[in-house]
Scaffold this motif. Sequence first.
Motif, PDB file in Angstrom:
ATOM      1  N   LYS A 117       2.935  -1.310  -9.826  1.00 20.07           N
ATOM      2  CA  LYS A 117       1.610  -1.604  -9.282  1.00 20.07           C
ATOM      3  C   LYS A 117       0.733  -0.358  -9.318  1.00 20.07           C
ATOM      4  CE  LYS A 117      -0.725  -3.369  -5.144  1.00 20.07           C
ATOM      5  NZ  LYS A 117      -0.543  -3.839  -3.742  1.00 20.07           N
ATOM      6  N   ALA A 118       1.304   0.771  -8.950  1.00 21.08           N
ATOM      7  CA  ALA A 118       0.556   2.026  -8.977  1.00 21.08           C
ATOM      8  C   ALA A 118       0.157   2.391 -10.401  1.00 21.08           C
ATOM      9  CB  ALA A 118       1.397   3.142  -8.365  1.00 21.08           C
ATOM     10  N   LEU A 119       1.026   2.078 -11.349  1.00 19.86           N
ATOM     11  CA  LEU A 119       0.760   2.415 -12.749  1.00 19.86           C
ATOM     12  C   LEU A 119      -0.509   1.743 -13.268  1.00 19.86           C
ATOM     13  CD1 LEU A 119       1.673   3.844 -15.350  1.00 19.86           C
ATOM     14  CD2 LEU A 119       3.094   1.831 -15.847  1.00 19.86           C
ATOM     15  N   VAL A 120      -0.774   0.537 -12.817  1.00 19.37           N
ATOM     16  CA  VAL A 120      -1.993  -0.177 -13.235  1.00 19.37           C
ATOM     17  C   VAL A 120      -3.229   0.611 -12.811  1.00 19.37           C
ATOM     18  CG1 VAL A 120      -3.360  -2.274 -12.936  1.00 19.37           C
ATOM     19  CG2 VAL A 120      -0.865  -2.430 -13.186  1.00 19.37           C
ATOM     20  N   LYS A 121      -3.234   1.083 -11.573  1.00 18.24           N
ATOM     21  CA  LYS A 121      -4.373   1.851 -11.070  1.00 18.24           C
ATOM     22  C   LYS A 121      -4.490   3.191 -11.796  1.00 18.24           C
ATOM     23  CE  LYS A 121      -5.663   1.706  -6.806  1.00 18.24           C
ATOM     24  NZ  LYS A 121      -6.805   0.795  -6.914  1.00 18.24           N
ATOM     25  N   VAL A 122      -3.357   3.839 -12.049  1.00 16.55           N
ATOM     26  CA  VAL A 122      -3.369   5.121 -12.750  1.00 16.55           C
ATOM     27  C   VAL A 122      -3.924   4.946 -14.170  1.00 16.55           C
ATOM     28  CG1 VAL A 122      -1.906   6.953 -13.713  1.00 16.55           C
ATOM     29  CG2 VAL A 122      -1.478   6.098 -11.400  1.00 16.55           C
TER      30      VAL A 122
END
Length: 278
Positions: A117-122
């Motif tokens: 999930k964090a990777l999408v924002k990054v």
Amino acid sequence: MKIGAHVSTRKPFSEAVSRANEIGCECMQIFANPPQRWNPIPIDGSEIDKFVELNNKYNIKPVIIHSIYLLNLASENPFFYEASIKSLINDMEKAGKLGALGVNFHVGSTRGTEFSKALVKVKEAINKILENSPEGPYLILENSAGAGNVIGDTLEELAEIIKAVDSPRIKVLIDTAHAFGSGYDLRSKNDLEDFIEKFDKEIGLDRLIGFHFNDSKAALDSKRDRHADIGFGEIGKDVFSEILNNPKLKDTFAILETPQDEMDWPEQIKLLKSMRKS
């Protein structure tokens, strides 16, 4: 391999080049903005011109800009997320004007959310930064030591970010103390070769542009980020000699970020230069 240090940009800004030259730097790292503040500080155009002029004279290259410390490209807080993006765009703009190779930064923290999930924002943040930055400078991921929910303490996580963004403008810089703290033992020639092989497999050596040279006050796999002067920590001097003389790393550079508790930077730069084989 060129050797340098993180140099102060206290006023006048352009004199950072002279300071680097005085301590024996062949390359250098600087802050272009106060590291503990969100609001970017403008650099006077005449100081930018003088910086470029001085660096053409002394040829202390590459120049790397280190981002502010507050960034989190995975933040769920809209203010921190957007402020992180704006800060990196500002640093990239300054990198273009100063002739810097790129901007070095830590990705941030998941704050307990799933990495996917964090990777999408990054990914979205990095794409936005690249889209709004000058073409020349690289955006440079730095590995972290692994404390808490920090992103990028493993080569696998860095590789996932690079794969997601899929841009040749993304490069990587390895901090030796952070790598050691996150569990990568670098203390022997074989250990270093294993790390290089793993980096090449996961990321590709063409992405590796340089190192932060730091010994470590913290133990192997401690997940702690505590820098020590070269030869005065848990890593020891030998690995730095091995890195400096490894033919696979000859096109990279080394920047000191050590605390200067035991040796100041001129001494450490001199020591590292003495380790280089012709």
